[in-house]
Design a protein around this motif. Structure first.
Motif, PDB file in Angstrom:
ATOM      1  N   CYS A   1       5.486 -10.879  17.052  1.00  0.00           N
ATOM      2  CA  CYS A   1       4.764 -10.455  18.253  1.00  0.00           C
ATOM      3  C   CYS A   1       3.913 -11.635  18.747  1.00  0.00           C
ATOM      4  O   CYS A   1       3.671 -12.595  18.006  1.00  0.00           O
ATOM      5  N   SER A   2       3.469 -11.569  19.987  1.00  0.00           N
ATOM      6  CA  SER A   2       2.750 -12.704  20.573  1.00  0.00           C
ATOM      7  C   SER A   2       1.447 -13.026  19.832  1.00  0.00           C
ATOM      8  O   SER A   2       1.003 -14.168  19.831  1.00  0.00           O
ATOM      9  N   HIS A   3       0.853 -12.059  19.170  1.00  0.00           N
ATOM     10  CA  HIS A   3      -0.391 -12.296  18.424  1.00  0.00           C
ATOM     11  C   HIS A   3      -0.103 -12.934  17.060  1.00  0.00           C
ATOM     12  O   HIS A   3      -0.609 -14.019  16.755  1.00  0.00           O
ATOM     13  N   CYS A   4       0.688 -12.269  16.245  1.00  0.00           N
ATOM     14  CA  CYS A   4       0.961 -12.758  14.881  1.00  0.00           C
ATOM     15  C   CYS A   4       1.683 -14.101  14.879  1.00  0.00           C
ATOM     16  O   CYS A   4       1.357 -14.990  14.097  1.00  0.00           O
TER      17      CYS A   4
ATOM     18  N   ARG B   1       1.789 -16.538  17.135  1.00  0.00           N
ATOM     19  CA  ARG B   1       0.952 -17.662  17.576  1.00  0.00           C
ATOM     20  C   ARG B   1      -0.078 -18.064  16.519  1.00  0.00           C
ATOM     21  O   ARG B   1      -0.465 -19.217  16.436  1.00  0.00           O
ATOM     22  N   LYS B   2      -0.511 -17.099  15.732  1.00  0.00           N
ATOM     23  CA  LYS B   2      -1.504 -17.398  14.696  1.00  0.00           C
ATOM     24  C   LYS B   2      -0.871 -17.727  13.345  1.00  0.00           C
ATOM     25  O   LYS B   2      -1.575 -18.116  12.421  1.00  0.00           O
TER      26      LYS B   2
ATOM     27  N   TYR C   1     -11.085  -8.315  17.489  1.00  0.00           N
ATOM     28  CA  TYR C   1     -10.134  -8.448  18.594  1.00  0.00           C
ATOM     29  C   TYR C   1      -9.169  -7.285  18.531  1.00  0.00           C
ATOM     30  O   TYR C   1      -8.551  -7.035  17.493  1.00  0.00           O
TER      31      TYR C   1
ATOM     32  N   PHE D   1      -5.767  -5.899  20.083  1.00  0.00           N
ATOM     33  CA  PHE D   1      -4.587  -6.432  20.752  1.00  0.00           C
ATOM     34  C   PHE D   1      -3.652  -5.302  21.138  1.00  0.00           C
ATOM     35  O   PHE D   1      -3.572  -4.279  20.451  1.00  0.00           O
ATOM     36  N   ASN D   2      -2.929  -5.458  22.218  1.00  0.00           N
ATOM     37  CA  ASN D   2      -1.860  -4.570  22.654  1.00  0.00           C
ATOM     38  C   ASN D   2      -2.337  -3.122  22.776  1.00  0.00           C
ATOM     39  O   ASN D   2      -3.041  -2.788  23.707  1.00  0.00           O
TER      40      ASN D   2
ATOM     41  N   HIS E   1      -8.517  -6.475  14.434  1.00  0.00           N
ATOM     42  CA  HIS E   1      -8.423  -7.837  13.896  1.00  0.00           C
ATOM     43  C   HIS E   1      -9.828  -8.421  13.805  1.00  0.00           C
ATOM     44  O   HIS E   1     -10.573  -8.414  14.777  1.00  0.00           O
TER      45      HIS E   1
END
Length: 119
Positions: free
Chosen positions: A33-36, A38-39, A62, A64-65, A71
């Protein structure tokens, strides 16, 4: 087959947020996913009673989605060590960022890739 549950130590980069967790290093996931992604997270999931903060420096939350996973990251260095959410069965879970464990060798674990981008 379940791996052996042992107590591990972890922290953010600056040490302001530190924890102990009782977990096995199996059943880990790497999500795209775009969060996991990228990190660079590799996540393991435990019951809340298996997770203990040992240093609770200033943190930010944070959402997300769908805003279901809380988080938490260190205000000083920005590293996210863990998150809290309800599991698929509705019971609370803590998601451990395995890359923040300080007592294991990097890449001494295996993770299953999960297509979180499609959820």
């Amino acid at each position: 087959m379940m791996g052996e549950v042992t107590t591990h130590s972890g922290s953010c980069a600056c040490g302001a947020v530190a924890y102990e967790v009782d977990m096995a290093l199996d059943g880990l996931i790497e999500c795209n996913c775009s969060h996991c992604y990228r990190k660079g997270f590799v996540l393991g999931f435990v019951e809340p009673e298996a997770f203990r903060l040992t240093a609770e420096g200033p943190q930010t939350e944070y959402l997300f989605n769908r805003h279901k996973i809380r988080h938490r990251f260190c205000n000083t260095c920005g590293v996210q060590t863990f998150a809290r959410a309800d599991g698929p069965d509705g019971n609370p879970k803590v998601a451990i960022n395995v890359r923040t464990l300080t007592d294991i060798e990097p890449w001494s674990w295996n993770a299953t890739r999960v297509d979180g981008r499609s959820f």
